[in-house]
Design a protein around this motif. Sequence first.
Motif, mmCIF file in Angstrom:
data_model
loop_
_atom_site.group_PDB
_atom_site.id
_atom_site.type_symbol
_atom_site.label_atom_id
_atom_site.label_comp_id
_atom_site.label_asym_id
_atom_site.label_seq_id
_atom_site.Cartn_x
_atom_site.Cartn_y
_atom_site.Cartn_z
ATOM 1 N N ALA A 1 9.473 4.063 32.189
ATOM 2 C CA ALA A 1 10.145 5.355 32.347
ATOM 3 C C ALA A 1 10.723 5.505 33.747
ATOM 4 N N ALA A 2 9.992 5.058 34.759
ATOM 5 C CA ALA A 2 10.483 5.175 36.143
ATOM 6 C C ALA A 2 11.768 4.372 36.341
ATOM 7 N N VAL A 3 11.804 3.147 35.833
ATOM 8 C CA VAL A 3 13.013 2.326 35.975
ATOM 9 C C VAL A 3 14.149 2.920 35.151
ATOM 10 N N ASN A 4 13.844 3.311 33.922
ATOM 11 C CA ASN A 4 14.869 3.860 33.038
ATOM 12 C C ASN A 4 15.485 5.131 33.628
ATOM 13 N N LEU A 5 14.637 6.034 34.118
ATOM 14 C CA LEU A 5 15.129 7.293 34.681
ATOM 15 C C LEU A 5 15.663 7.117 36.099
ATOM 16 N N GLY A 6 14.979 6.289 36.891
ATOM 17 C CA GLY A 6 15.368 6.096 38.285
ATOM 18 C C GLY A 6 16.747 5.483 38.455
ATOM 19 N N PHE A 7 17.129 4.610 37.551
ATOM 20 C CA PHE A 7 18.429 3.952 37.634
ATOM 21 C C PHE A 7 19.437 4.547 36.655
ATOM 22 N N GLY A 8 19.048 5.627 35.981
ATOM 23 C CA GLY A 8 19.967 6.270 35.046
ATOM 24 C C GLY A 8 20.320 5.405 33.855
ATOM 25 N N LEU A 9 19.388 4.594 33.433
ATOM 26 C CA LEU A 9 19.629 3.703 32.296
ATOM 27 C C LEU A 9 19.332 4.438 30.991
ATOM 28 N N ALA A 10 19.837 3.948 29.925
ATOM 29 C CA ALA A 10 19.536 4.473 28.592
ATOM 30 C C ALA A 10 19.190 3.283 27.704
ATOM 31 N N VAL A 11 18.115 2.618 28.065
ATOM 32 C CA VAL A 11 17.732 1.385 27.370
ATOM 33 C C VAL A 11 17.114 1.713 26.019
ATOM 34 N N GLN A 12 17.596 1.056 25.005
ATOM 35 C CA GLN A 12 17.012 1.128 23.678
ATOM 36 C C GLN A 12 16.399 -0.235 23.377
ATOM 37 N N VAL A 13 15.116 -0.254 23.091
ATOM 38 C CA VAL A 13 14.448 -1.510 22.760
ATOM 39 C C VAL A 13 14.894 -1.911 21.351
ATOM 40 N N PRO A 14 15.310 -3.161 21.168
ATOM 41 C CA PRO A 14 15.763 -3.604 19.839
ATOM 42 C C PRO A 14 14.684 -3.418 18.779
ATOM 43 N N ASN A 15 15.116 -3.102 17.564
ATOM 44 C CA ASN A 15 14.189 -2.843 16.456
ATOM 45 C C ASN A 15 13.253 -4.016 16.198
ATOM 46 N N LEU A 16 13.732 -5.233 16.362
ATOM 47 C CA LEU A 16 12.890 -6.408 16.145
ATOM 48 C C LEU A 16 11.743 -6.439 17.153
ATOM 49 N N VAL A 17 12.019 -6.097 18.409
ATOM 50 C CA VAL A 17 10.976 -6.072 19.438
ATOM 51 C C VAL A 17 9.959 -4.970 19.124
ATOM 52 N N VAL A 18 10.437 -3.804 18.680
ATOM 53 C CA VAL A 18 9.538 -2.706 18.300
ATOM 54 C C VAL A 18 8.648 -3.137 17.142
ATOM 55 N N LEU A 19 9.239 -3.794 16.143
ATOM 56 C CA LEU A 19 8.465 -4.275 14.995
ATOM 57 C C LEU A 19 7.407 -5.288 15.427
ATOM 58 N N LEU A 20 7.787 -6.235 16.283
ATOM 59 C CA LEU A 20 6.818 -7.230 16.767
ATOM 60 C C LEU A 20 5.700 -6.568 17.563
ATOM 61 N N ALA A 21 6.041 -5.564 18.363
ATOM 62 C CA ALA A 21 5.010 -4.852 19.131
ATOM 63 C C ALA A 21 4.041 -4.139 18.195
ATOM 64 N N GLN A 22 4.560 -3.514 17.148
ATOM 65 C CA GLN A 22 3.697 -2.840 16.180
ATOM 66 C C GLN A 22 2.787 -3.842 15.477
ATOM 67 N N LEU A 23 3.336 -5.001 15.128
ATOM 68 C CA LEU A 23 2.518 -6.038 14.494
ATOM 69 C C LEU A 23 1.417 -6.529 15.435
ATOM 70 N N LEU A 24 1.748 -6.675 16.712
ATOM 71 C CA LEU A 24 0.744 -7.114 17.683
ATOM 72 C C LEU A 24 -0.360 -6.083 17.852
ATOM 73 N N VAL A 25 0.010 -4.793 17.902
ATOM 74 C CA VAL A 25 -1.007 -3.738 18.020
ATOM 75 C C VAL A 25 -1.912 -3.757 16.796
ATOM 76 N N GLY A 26 -1.316 -3.838 15.616
ATOM 77 C CA GLY A 26 -2.111 -3.895 14.385
ATOM 78 C C GLY A 26 -3.026 -5.107 14.347
ATOM 79 N N THR A 27 -2.519 -6.247 14.774
ATOM 80 C CA THR A 27 -3.320 -7.471 14.810
ATOM 81 C C THR A 27 -4.466 -7.342 15.798
ATOM 82 N N ALA A 28 -4.186 -6.798 16.975
ATOM 83 C CA ALA A 28 -5.233 -6.648 17.995
ATOM 84 C C ALA A 28 -6.341 -5.724 17.513
ATOM 85 N N ILE A 29 -5.998 -4.663 16.828
ATOM 86 C CA ILE A 29 -7.008 -3.730 16.315
ATOM 87 C C ILE A 29 -7.771 -4.370 15.168
#
Length: 189
Positions: A39-67
């Motif tokens: 959030a600091a980098v995104n807001l500090g530099f005025g960026l509007a970064v959208q994380v790609p859907n594939l990365v979001v999906l992989l992150a969700q799979l990793l969280v589910g796997t870890a739990i």
Amino acid sequence: MSELLPLLAVMAGSATAAMLFRWWRMPLWPLTGGLLGAAAVNLGFGLAVQVPNLVVLLAQLLVGTAIGATIAPDTFRQFRRFLAPGALAVGAVLGAGVLFGWAFAALGILEPAESMLSLMPGGVAEMVTAGVALGFDGAVIIGAHMVRLFTVLLSLPLVLWVAASIHRRWIADRGTPDPETPSPETPDA
């Protein structure tokens, strides 16, 4: 390529803050540090970064796997011991979360679904992951959970001190006889 550099910058900020939070021994350092750093980098530099859907999906799979990987056969044996009291406690907190969620939605503070996910008991990562998977604003959900989490963690020493004092004064002392009161085994003279 123009979208890759801002994404890498946000990811670097996330990783850097997470490592700082780990060094400072902050609670949930990967999540809290990652969140605040990104959030600091995104807001500090005025960026509007959208994380790609594939990365979001992989992150969700990793969280589910870890739990899921933490569940072992012994988990279910331990689970039987606290099923009833745990269900009662979760039901009470869930009911309070739903009531406050409806109130916040009625007052226009949050959207109804985001309000419910923001106030439900559960892990921060799990609630945010569920919210994002359902198409809701993960930043709103994580913001509410971070307030809850930091409030609980910062008040925990006081709560534990009060609980220990109550236990010492009214629960543990019940088993020790008062020295001025004669015990049933000693006859009065």
